[in-house]
Structure formats: C-alpha cells, structure tokens
Design an enzyme around this catalytic site. Structure first.
Site, mmCIF file in Angstrom:
data_model
loop_
_atom_site.group_PDB
_atom_site.id
_atom_site.type_symbol
_atom_site.label_atom_id
_atom_site.label_comp_id
_atom_site.label_asym_id
_atom_site.label_seq_id
_atom_site.Cartn_x
_atom_site.Cartn_y
_atom_site.Cartn_z
ATOM 1 N N GLN A 1 0.810 -1.211 0.000
ATOM 2 C CA GLN A 1 0.000 0.000 0.000
ATOM 3 C C GLN A 1 0.849 1.268 0.000
ATOM 4 O O GLN A 1 0.339 2.362 0.187
ATOM 5 C CB GLN A 1 -0.939 0.003 1.218
ATOM 6 C CG GLN A 1 -1.868 -1.199 1.268
ATOM 7 C CD GLN A 1 -2.899 -1.151 2.381
ATOM 8 O OE1 GLN A 1 -3.989 -1.641 2.229
ATOM 9 N NE2 GLN A 1 -2.550 -0.567 3.514
ATOM 10 N N ASN B 1 -3.628 2.991 -0.048
ATOM 11 C CA ASN B 1 -3.391 2.911 1.388
ATOM 12 C C ASN B 1 -4.719 2.867 2.133
ATOM 13 O O ASN B 1 -5.350 3.892 2.380
ATOM 14 C CB ASN B 1 -2.558 4.100 1.850
ATOM 15 C CG ASN B 1 -2.229 4.010 3.339
ATOM 16 O OD1 ASN B 1 -2.396 2.957 3.956
ATOM 17 N ND2 ASN B 1 -1.760 5.103 3.910
ATOM 18 N N ASP C 1 2.710 -8.275 10.916
ATOM 19 C CA ASP C 1 3.222 -6.954 10.586
ATOM 20 C C ASP C 1 4.427 -7.063 9.652
ATOM 21 O O ASP C 1 5.141 -8.078 9.640
ATOM 22 C CB ASP C 1 3.630 -6.206 11.855
ATOM 23 C CG ASP C 1 2.474 -5.405 12.431
ATOM 24 O OD1 ASP C 1 1.433 -5.290 11.769
ATOM 25 O OD2 ASP C 1 2.614 -4.894 13.561
ATOM 26 N N ASP D 1 7.026 -4.807 9.813
ATOM 27 C CA ASP D 1 8.232 -4.306 10.480
ATOM 28 C C ASP D 1 8.626 -5.197 11.653
ATOM 29 O O ASP D 1 8.862 -4.728 12.768
ATOM 30 C CB ASP D 1 8.029 -2.859 10.939
ATOM 31 C CG ASP D 1 6.789 -2.670 11.796
ATOM 32 O OD1 ASP D 1 5.913 -3.563 11.810
ATOM 33 O OD2 ASP D 1 6.684 -1.622 12.457
ATOM 34 N N ASP E 1 -7.830 -5.466 15.483
ATOM 35 C CA ASP E 1 -7.494 -6.780 16.023
ATOM 36 C C ASP E 1 -8.267 -7.089 17.299
ATOM 37 O O ASP E 1 -8.796 -8.190 17.483
ATOM 38 C CB ASP E 1 -5.987 -6.917 16.246
ATOM 39 C CG ASP E 1 -5.363 -5.732 16.954
ATOM 40 O OD1 ASP E 1 -6.102 -4.880 17.505
ATOM 41 O OD2 ASP E 1 -4.117 -5.632 16.977
ATOM 42 N N HIS F 1 9.361 -6.712 17.406
ATOM 43 C CA HIS F 1 8.677 -5.568 16.804
ATOM 44 C C HIS F 1 9.169 -4.287 17.461
ATOM 45 O O HIS F 1 9.580 -4.288 18.628
ATOM 46 C CB HIS F 1 7.163 -5.733 17.014
ATOM 47 C CG HIS F 1 6.302 -4.762 16.267
ATOM 48 N ND1 HIS F 1 6.122 -3.461 16.675
ATOM 49 C CD2 HIS F 1 5.539 -4.919 15.159
ATOM 50 C CE1 HIS F 1 5.298 -2.854 15.825
ATOM 51 N NE2 HIS F 1 4.926 -3.705 14.901
#
Length: 679
Positions: free
Chosen positions: A244, A273, A300, A302, A412, A436
């Site tokens: 995105q 996005n 995720d 990252d 979530d 993370h």
C-alpha cells in the site's frame, strides 16, 4: 522413562487409531544473537519471587513486592555463540549446567491441557557425552517447580524418552528439562515433544501469511526470512503482501532473494493505502475466496520473525478442541529479551486494552528468567491478540466476517471480541513470537493516529461493551479531552473531537472513508503549531520569559498524589487566564518527551516539546479563545454520547455483519481489483 527412541512424527498406531505428531522441538537462535539467548537457554538459577497471597492486600506491601519482582536476578553468565552447533544442537562445557526452561524451549503444558485434544506428551532428548544427566521438571500455576524424572548417559550417547501427563495443569504450569554435562562435556543434539492424537488430526494445516506493508525493505527482509526456512515451507500455502506504499516492495534490493526463496507461494497485491485493517482484510478476503489454506496469519511488516513459531501456531490450531485463534507474542526489536505483554484483555468498564490484571508488561527475560517469575506460570487467558502475529482459522473468518473497516487501531481487538462472542477463543501462545518496534517509541497517542485510537475505541465499545452506556467510556473520553486541552495539545483534541463527530455519522460511512480519511486529518491537524514538527530545534525561537519559574521548581520531579489532584483541578481554570507577556513570541521552556507529562505542560503558556521517537520537536502555544471554544464543543458532544449511546450501539451492532462481510470489502477493493483484471 524409557531409553528407546520415541515413535516418529509420522508413526501410526493402527490398534488405537492414533498417530504421533510433533508438537514442539528444541530450537536455538537462527542468528546466534547473544541478546536473545535467554529466550532459548538459561544458565541462571531459579529464584522464585514471593507469592502474592503471602504479600497480602496492603498497598504498600504490594507496591514493594511489585518493585522487587522487577529486580534482576541475573548473574551475567553467558553462553558462547560457538556452543550453538546448529538450529537444534547445543554444546555444553565439562560439568556445565543449563536449563531449557525458557520461553522458546519450555513446554506450555497448561495451554495444551486447556485448549487441545492432547492429554499426555512424550519428551525425547538426545544427548552425547558420557555421564551427562537430563532432568525433567514441571511447574504448577503458582510457580513452584517439581522434579519429575531423570536419566544419565551411560555410554557415549543416549536417547531418553519421558512420558508426561497433562492432567495437573488445569490452571497453569510448564514442563522443561535441564542438562548437566559430564566430565568431557556434552552435546544436546536435539529434543522433541510429541503426542498421540486421533488419526483424523494426522495432517498439519496450511497457512496464508498476510502482510500489510508500506516499508519495502523491512517487508522484503521478512519475506526472505520466511523463504529461507526449509522446515516452514510445507506449512505455507501463500504469502500475500498487500503493498500500500509509494515505494514498492518489488523494488527493494532484498526482494529478488525473497522471491527466489518463496517462488510461486509469494503473491504481491498492490492497492491504495487502506491502513492495516484494509490490508489485512484484503488478505483475509483472498484467503477465504481461495479456500485452500486452513488458516490466515496476520503479520506486521516491520518485524523479525521466529519462523518456528508459525509451525507451532499451526500445530496448536490443528489440535485445538474447537477452531481457535492462535496469537504470537511480541518482543522488543531493540531490547530483544524484553516481552511486550504475555496476554492482553479489554477491560470492560473502561473499555481499554491492557495486560491482564495479574501480569506485567515490558518483561525482561534477560533480567529474570521464566523459572524465577511466578506470574508467568499461571495460564494467561486473553480477549484478543495483536495482529503483529495472529493465526485465524479460515472457518472463523467465514462465520464472523473480516476485519472492521477502521484503517488502523482496534481492528485486532474488536475481531477477537467478536470471535469470542461467537464461541471462538483466542490463545496468546507461548513459544510463538516476533520482534517488533516497541509502542513506547511512537507518538501514536498524540499524532494523526490519535483520531483512529479514539474513534475506533468508541466504535468497539459500541459494538461490545456489556454496559448500557459503555461503562466509563464517555466519562474517560471527556477526562482525556480536557487533559489534552490543558496540555496545549490542540491538534490532538481537535482530532479526537472529529473522531466523535464521525462516529455519530454511523457505521455505513466507514468503508467510504478508508482511502480518504488519512490525508484529510493530516491536512486538518496542521493548522495548529503542536502538529507542526521541526527536525531542527533552531527552527524555533530560543526560550525566554519575563519571570522565572515559581520557586525555581523543576519539571523532572514527579508530583505526589495530592499535588497531582490539585494540578488536575486547577489546570482547566488556568487555561482561561490571559497569556503571559512574551509567550506568544518565545517558548517559556523546553521539555524532552520523557518529561512532557500533562502536569508539567499545564504550567506553561508556550513550550518546545520533543517527540517520543526523538526525531523532531514542536511548539506548544496556549490559546484561551480556542480553548473556550473547544471546551464547549467537548462538553456538548459528550453529553450527546451519554444521551444517545444505547441507540447508537444498536445501530452499529445491527450493521456489523454487513460492514465486515466479504461482499462489502469486495466493493471497497473494486478500484484495485478491477485495475488488476484489466492489466
């Protein structure tokens, strides 16, 4: 205990109609990073903290005990990286003792006991080294450990199998093993936990890994990590990247290696996005429509992944009594032995996510190991798991719907509550985890994300709060809004007010705003100086003020309870006073992020404040006219929410199935899916 090899994972007992499945194997760090060693092997002794029932209910005693629990018990003993011989083998020096009672290698017996069809396990440990001793232990829910069995290597090597019952673990507890090397040292060649399970559970499931990204290099490195893990490949159906961002993952220098590793299992989907919820919903939709994978895992971009955790999550899901959401834990990417939270709940009265009430956040296993931490032995029952790593059975998505269309934040936790209401539990499963970036290094409570935090928290409460008017939700929203106003954080207060106005527009506006809301709020908030960030401090004027601070008081000191209450009472009134001379041209102080708490900010008419991520500063300036206007609007809208909450909650609940349906999401994705088809 037997010294014969365990049945192989492919073994089948035709007499009983069962098969042997591998539940968990001994693993060691992929990269030999010494920072993560405490999560795999433990050289420290167990020094169990005080039982909270012995501490009692006295507040001072509890505070003292909580402080003591945080104290390190580490002696600084280190494992040399060269002792790690492979992904599964570890070399011990002569007479060295170490424990595998660790996050990644202890067996979380209570979770298997509570949620799966498994009622007994076998542990097999393979050891080379004459005279070496393997000892098996278990713990109970209150943390105390018991010796279960032991075996000694009598020749050059031995393979020892221990039959272990899961009956005593109804409230909590782990199994693990310690090894003491003989005079010539030892090598623990491997260990595995297996169980006899019904024959219809013989085959493992497969997973669609769904990664939403705007960070091409980080996501490409993650894809490379997934592709490099040979043991993981049979479990992967498709790895979907919802790209995105402006810069595409396919353009990253790390992408060719990732593509080579994953091959045809990799699919990159380009769309606008739509935030995390739009990205994950696309992955969920594609997984449901494809229908070939047992699970979809939200992950995720990252993060650094422990690939074995994906295998463990799938295995646990395969053997669960009912379809179960299996979440992984999150460790700090910058302090890699530190666990963010062992299990999270949504506190129903406040309707706020938090670590469970008898747990701790930011727990450092390098300072106090698993065997010394009493609270970690009680099973942590949760309401949801963050989508930094979360395995969702496809049948759950088919029944309860896809993500709520809220861009980011609360998607979530709302999904976990929705699934729980439909009878599908969530388990935050020990031994499955990612590393993370920690939340504490972000400004998401003050920047553009504050809009989504506030709007989506209210929506989730409207959908799931068990209280007629959301419990303390509206009152706490008012308190926080006044706090931001008194702290000169006008852009944050305006965004939160806008969030409440948008909630009142109803649930059917959510899909249409996904692609447009972020640029709107970014443009909107730039009207106020506290949202105008400066990378160079010299862009802003120097500190000057006509009068020095009263009695030269420091902003470093944290006020006591009485002083805090007085400050909270006076702060809203102080904002009505005229701005002090010079404060409109010059900041009165500079506050680092760590000291920019509300009780410090309310003292000033202007201040230069640094951001949590350390990259920039902003100028906070008091504006009495703006304060009065926004305060009035704040009071009005909170009165309206209190008055209309029951009707608004019913409106959102009636629309939930529609706005989370695959059909609704297909319409939202149509601009990109149509373009994809044309190409």
């Amino acid at each position: 205990m037997s010294t014969t090899p365990a049945t192989t994972p492919a073994g089948t007992d035709t007499a009983t109609g069962t098969v042997t499945r591998l539940l968990q194997r001994q693993i060691l760090p992929l990269d030999r990073d010494t920072d993560v060693f405490p999560l795999y092997v433990d050289l420290e002794e167990a020094k169990l903290d005080t039982d909270r029932h012995d501490v009692g209910g006295d507040k001072a005693a509890k505070d003292l005990n909580n402080a003591a629990i945080r104290q390190s018990t580490s002696t600084g003993r280190k494992l040399h990286p060269d002792q790690i011989r492979s992904r599964t083998a570890l070399r011990l020096e002569p007479s060295q003792l170490l424990s595998f009672g660790t996050y990644f290698n202890a067996f979380p017996a209570s979770y298997w006991r509570r949620h799966t069809v498994v009622d007994a396990v076998e542990l097999t440990v393979d050891v080379t080294g004459p005279g070496s001793v393997v000892t098996v232990y278990k713990s109970m829910a209150r943390g105390h450990s018991q010796r279960v069995d032991a075996a000694t290597v009598e020749g050059d090597s031995g393979s020892f199998t221990f039959a272990l019952d899961l009956k005593p673990f109804v409230d909590g507890g782990w199994y693990w093993y310690d090894v003491v090397a003989g005079d010539d040292g030892a090598t623990v060649d491997g260990a595995r936990w297996t169980a006899e399970v019904p024959a219809d559970r013989a085959e493992h499931g497969t997973v669609d890994v769904c990664i939403t990204t705007m960070l091409p290099d980080m996501s490409a490195r993650l894809l490379g990590q997934l592709g490099d893990t040979e043991e993981l490949q049979p479990y992967l159906d498709t790895v979907m990247v919802m790209d995105q961002g402006k810069d595409k993952v396919t353009e990253s220098e790390y992408f060719p290696a990732a593509k080579a590793g994953l091959g045809d299992k990799l699919r990159v989907i380009v769309q606008g996005n739509l935030g995390g919820s739009g990205g994950y919903a696309r992955g969920q939709l594609e997984s449901v429509r494809k229908g070939t994978a047992t699970y979809a895992m939200m992950m995720d971009d990252d993060v650094v992944c422990e690939p074995e955790g994906i295998i463990r999550a799938v295995t646990f899901g395969d053997l669960a009594k009912r379809p179960t959401i299996v979440g992984g834990h999150m460790f700090n990417l910058y302090s890699r032995a530190q666990l963010h939270s062992f299990g999270e709940i949504v506190q129903p009265w406040r309707f706020w996510w938090q670590t469970r009430l008898d747990g701790y956040s930011q727990w450092d296993f390098g300072a106090r190991n698993l065997r010394s931490s009493r609270w970690l032995h009680k099973r942590a029952d949760v309401d949801f798991n963050g989508w930094f790593m979360c395995l969702i059975p496809r049948v759950v998505l088919e029944e309860v719907g896809l993500s709520l269309p809220v861009f980011i934040k609360w998607d979530d936790s709302e999904f976990g509550l929705r699934a729980k209401q439909a009878g599908y539990p969530t388990v935050s499963f020990p031994g499955a985890a990612v590393w993370h970036i920690p939340w504490t290094d972000k400004n998401d409570g003050l920047d553009w994300q504050s809009y989504f935090h506030h709007r989506n928290r209210i929506i989730a409460a409207l959908l799931h709060s068990p209280y007629e008017r959301g419990g303390r939700m509206v009152r706490e929203s008012l308190n926080h809004q006044i706090k931001h106003l008194a702290s000169l954080q006008y852009s944050t207060a305006e965004l939160r007010h806008l969030a409440m106005e948008d909630v009142l527009r109803g649930p059917h506006a959510l899909h249409g705003e996904l692609a447009t809301k972020l640029p709107e709020i970014n443009a909107f908030r730039k009207q106020w100086s506290d949202a105008q960030l400066h990378a160079d401090r010299d862009d802003l004027p120097e500190v000057r003020r006509k009068k020095p601070p009263k009695k030269g008081k420091s902003d470093i000191e944290i006020p006591g309870r009485k002083a805090t209450l007085v400050a909270a009472a006076l702060a809203p009134l102080r904002q009505l006073r005229p701005v002090r001379p010079m404060a409109e041209q010059y900041p009165e102080t500079e506050l680092p992020a760590m000291d920019a708490s509300w009780y410090n900010l309310v003292k000033y008419d202007s201040a230069v404040v640094s951001m949590n991520d350390g990259t920039s500063v902003a100028l906070y300036q008091r504006d009495p006219a703006h304060y009065r206007d926004l305060l009035k609007r704040t009071l009005d809208i909170h009165r309206r929410f209190h008055r209309e909450w029951p009707q608004l909650a019913q409106q959102y609940r009636d629309a939930l199935a529609e706005i989370t349906s695959p059909e609704a999401w297909e319409k939202t994705f149509a601009p990109w899916t149509d373009a994809e088809e044309r190409r």
